[in-house]
Design a protein around this motif. Structure first.
Motif, PDB file in Angstrom:
ATOM      1  N   GLU A 146      -0.538  63.248  38.073  1.00 53.10           N
ATOM      2  CA  GLU A 146      -1.664  62.494  37.521  1.00 53.10           C
ATOM      3  C   GLU A 146      -2.821  62.355  38.508  1.00 53.10           C
ATOM      4  N   ARG A 147      -4.013  62.648  38.032  1.00 55.48           N
ATOM      5  CA  ARG A 147      -5.216  62.499  38.861  1.00 55.48           C
ATOM      6  C   ARG A 147      -5.482  61.025  39.171  1.00 55.48           C
ATOM      7  N   ALA A 148      -5.398  60.171  38.173  1.00 57.09           N
ATOM      8  CA  ALA A 148      -5.742  58.754  38.332  1.00 57.09           C
ATOM      9  C   ALA A 148      -4.577  58.003  38.986  1.00 57.09           C
ATOM     10  N   ASN A 149      -4.725  57.692  40.251  1.00 59.54           N
ATOM     11  CA  ASN A 149      -3.640  57.025  40.973  1.00 59.54           C
ATOM     12  C   ASN A 149      -3.281  55.667  40.366  1.00 59.54           C
ATOM     13  N   GLU A 150      -4.231  55.000  39.751  1.00 57.52           N
ATOM     14  CA  GLU A 150      -3.942  53.669  39.201  1.00 57.52           C
ATOM     15  C   GLU A 150      -3.005  53.733  37.998  1.00 57.52           C
ATOM     16  N   HIS A 151      -2.839  54.916  37.436  1.00 57.75           N
ATOM     17  CA  HIS A 151      -1.944  55.090  36.292  1.00 57.75           C
ATOM     18  C   HIS A 151      -0.742  55.963  36.642  1.00 57.75           C
ATOM     19  N   CYS A 152      -0.437  56.066  37.919  1.00 57.27           N
ATOM     20  CA  CYS A 152       0.655  56.939  38.358  1.00 57.27           C
ATOM     21  C   CYS A 152       1.681  56.146  39.167  1.00 57.27           C
ATOM     22  N   HIS A 153       2.917  56.530  39.027  1.00 52.91           N
ATOM     23  CA  HIS A 153       3.987  55.848  39.759  1.00 52.91           C
ATOM     24  C   HIS A 153       3.879  56.044  41.264  1.00 52.91           C
ATOM     25  N   ARG A 154       3.112  57.051  41.715  1.00 51.28           N
ATOM     26  CA  ARG A 154       2.997  57.237  43.170  1.00 51.28           C
ATOM     27  C   ARG A 154       2.330  56.032  43.831  1.00 51.28           C
ATOM     28  N   THR A 155       1.467  55.332  43.095  1.00 44.64           N
ATOM     29  CA  THR A 155       0.853  54.130  43.653  1.00 44.64           C
ATOM     30  C   THR A 155       1.892  53.029  43.816  1.00 44.64           C
ATOM     31  N   ILE A 156       2.790  52.902  42.864  1.00 50.66           N
ATOM     32  CA  ILE A 156       3.860  51.906  42.963  1.00 50.66           C
ATOM     33  C   ILE A 156       4.746  52.221  44.162  1.00 50.66           C
ATOM     34  N   VAL A 157       5.072  53.497  44.341  1.00 48.61           N
ATOM     35  CA  VAL A 157       5.881  53.915  45.488  1.00 48.61           C
ATOM     36  C   VAL A 157       5.114  53.663  46.785  1.00 48.61           C
ATOM     37  N   ALA A 158       3.841  54.008  46.817  1.00 51.69           N
ATOM     38  CA  ALA A 158       3.029  53.807  48.023  1.00 51.69           C
ATOM     39  C   ALA A 158       2.972  52.334  48.415  1.00 51.69           C
ATOM     40  N   VAL A 159       2.790  51.461  47.439  1.00 53.44           N
ATOM     41  CA  VAL A 159       2.753  50.021  47.718  1.00 53.44           C
ATOM     42  C   VAL A 159       4.106  49.559  48.261  1.00 53.44           C
ATOM     43  N   ALA A 160       5.181  50.031  47.654  1.00 51.35           N
ATOM     44  CA  ALA A 160       6.525  49.674  48.134  1.00 51.35           C
ATOM     45  C   ALA A 160       6.738  50.156  49.564  1.00 51.35           C
ATOM     46  N   LEU A 161       6.280  51.360  49.878  1.00 46.35           N
ATOM     47  CA  LEU A 161       6.421  51.885  51.239  1.00 46.35           C
ATOM     48  C   LEU A 161       5.541  51.116  52.220  1.00 46.35           C
ATOM     49  N   ALA A 162       4.350  50.729  51.784  1.00 44.99           N
ATOM     50  CA  ALA A 162       3.470  49.932  52.643  1.00 44.99           C
ATOM     51  C   ALA A 162       4.116  48.587  52.970  1.00 44.99           C
ATOM     52  N   GLU A 163       4.723  47.967  51.958  1.00 46.23           N
ATOM     53  CA  GLU A 163       5.392  46.679  52.180  1.00 46.23           C
ATOM     54  C   GLU A 163       6.630  46.842  53.049  1.00 46.23           C
ATOM     55  N   LYS A 164       7.358  47.919  52.849  1.00 44.72           N
ATOM     56  CA  LYS A 164       8.613  48.158  53.559  1.00 44.72           C
ATOM     57  C   LYS A 164       8.393  48.592  55.002  1.00 44.72           C
ATOM     58  N   ALA A 165       7.394  49.463  55.212  1.00 43.50           N
ATOM     59  CA  ALA A 165       7.254  50.078  56.526  1.00 43.50           C
ATOM     60  C   ALA A 165       5.858  49.947  57.138  1.00 43.50           C
ATOM     61  N   GLY A 166       4.975  49.188  56.501  1.00 40.95           N
ATOM     62  CA  GLY A 166       3.668  48.911  57.086  1.00 40.95           C
ATOM     63  C   GLY A 166       2.668  50.056  57.058  1.00 40.95           C
ATOM     64  N   PHE A 167       2.780  50.943  56.087  1.00 38.43           N
ATOM     65  CA  PHE A 167       1.833  52.047  55.998  1.00 38.43           C
ATOM     66  C   PHE A 167       0.476  51.568  55.500  1.00 38.43           C
ATOM     67  N   ALA A 168      -0.575  52.228  55.955  1.00 41.27           N
ATOM     68  CA  ALA A 168      -1.913  52.063  55.388  1.00 41.27           C
ATOM     69  C   ALA A 168      -2.057  53.183  54.359  1.00 41.27           C
ATOM     70  N   VAL A 169      -2.324  52.819  53.108  1.00 37.26           N
ATOM     71  CA  VAL A 169      -2.344  53.797  52.014  1.00 37.26           C
ATOM     72  C   VAL A 169      -3.767  54.195  51.671  1.00 37.26           C
ATOM     73  N   LYS A 170      -3.954  55.498  51.492  1.00 35.10           N
ATOM     74  CA  LYS A 170      -5.244  56.019  51.035  1.00 35.10           C
ATOM     75  C   LYS A 170      -4.977  57.056  49.951  1.00 35.10           C
ATOM     76  N   HIS A 171      -5.637  56.882  48.816  1.00 36.12           N
ATOM     77  CA  HIS A 171      -5.489  57.810  47.699  1.00 36.12           C
ATOM     78  C   HIS A 171      -6.547  58.908  47.847  1.00 36.12           C
ATOM     79  N   LEU A 172      -6.098  60.138  47.750  1.00 33.27           N
ATOM     80  CA  LEU A 172      -6.979  61.291  47.896  1.00 33.27           C
ATOM     81  C   LEU A 172      -7.362  61.868  46.540  1.00 33.27           C
ATOM     82  N   GLY A 173      -8.532  62.435  46.480  1.00 34.19           N
ATOM     83  CA  GLY A 173      -8.961  63.229  45.347  1.00 34.19           C
ATOM     84  C   GLY A 173      -9.206  64.643  45.859  1.00 34.19           C
ATOM     85  N   VAL A 174      -8.871  65.621  45.058  1.00 29.27           N
ATOM     86  CA  VAL A 174      -9.049  67.002  45.473  1.00 29.27           C
ATOM     87  C   VAL A 174     -10.509  67.379  45.311  1.00 29.27           C
TER      88      VAL A 174
END
Length: 148
Positions: free
Chosen positions: A120-148
């Motif tokens: 999915e192009r739109a990160n706000e409608h994709c499960h990868r954002t949910i995973v990214a948030v979970a990883l940020a909370e779990k391991a302190g990552f700074a998340v950035k969504h890329l567009g091609v």
């Protein structure tokens, strides 16, 4: 201490060359594929072809099926029922296999600059954002969504 970077990307509507160029420009060292079904009608984006293309430019490929969005979640998202999609995926992440994969993904992403990948192009409608948030909370990552 600065948070480790974690990118996310979707390839919907994009071609492989531009996708690879985006990853390279951002310094991505490994792609973490979290599609439930890692095949694509889009040339170059099925698991083996993508892994080979990434390897050719020095980017590692890791696949976590357990973090893929189950079919009912994908169907809800396609219908635009995003609350239903988020509920389905939230329940999925409570599964022991998904929790274990999330921990493994956190470990893997901590080893090199990583990018979670899905369709999915739109990160706000994709499960990868949910995973990214979970990883940020779990391991302190700074998340950035890329567009091609």
């Amino acid at each position: 201490m600065r948070a480790k970077q974690l990118f996310t990307i979707g390839y919907e509507g994009d071609d492989l060359a531009d996708f690879l160029a985006t990853l390279t420009a951002c310094g991505v060292a490994q792609v973490i594929d979290i599609r439930d079904v890692p095949i694509s009608r889009k040339r170059g984006f099925s698991k083996n072809a993508l892994s080979d293309a990434l390897a050719a430019i020095g980017i590692a490929y890791v696949y976590f099926k357990e973090l893929g969005d189950p079919k009912p979640g994908r169907e809800a998202a396609r219908r635009g029922e995003f609350a239903v999609f988020r509920k389905i995926y939230g329940q999925h992440l409570k599964n022991p296999d998904a929790r274990a994969a999330l921990a493994a993904a956190a470990q893997t992403a901590g080893e090199a600059v990583s990018c979670l990948m899905c369709f999915e192009r739109a990160n706000e409608h994709c499960h990868r954002t949910i995973v990214a948030v979970a990883l940020a909370e779990k391991a302190g990552f700074a998340v950035k969504h890329l567009g091609v």
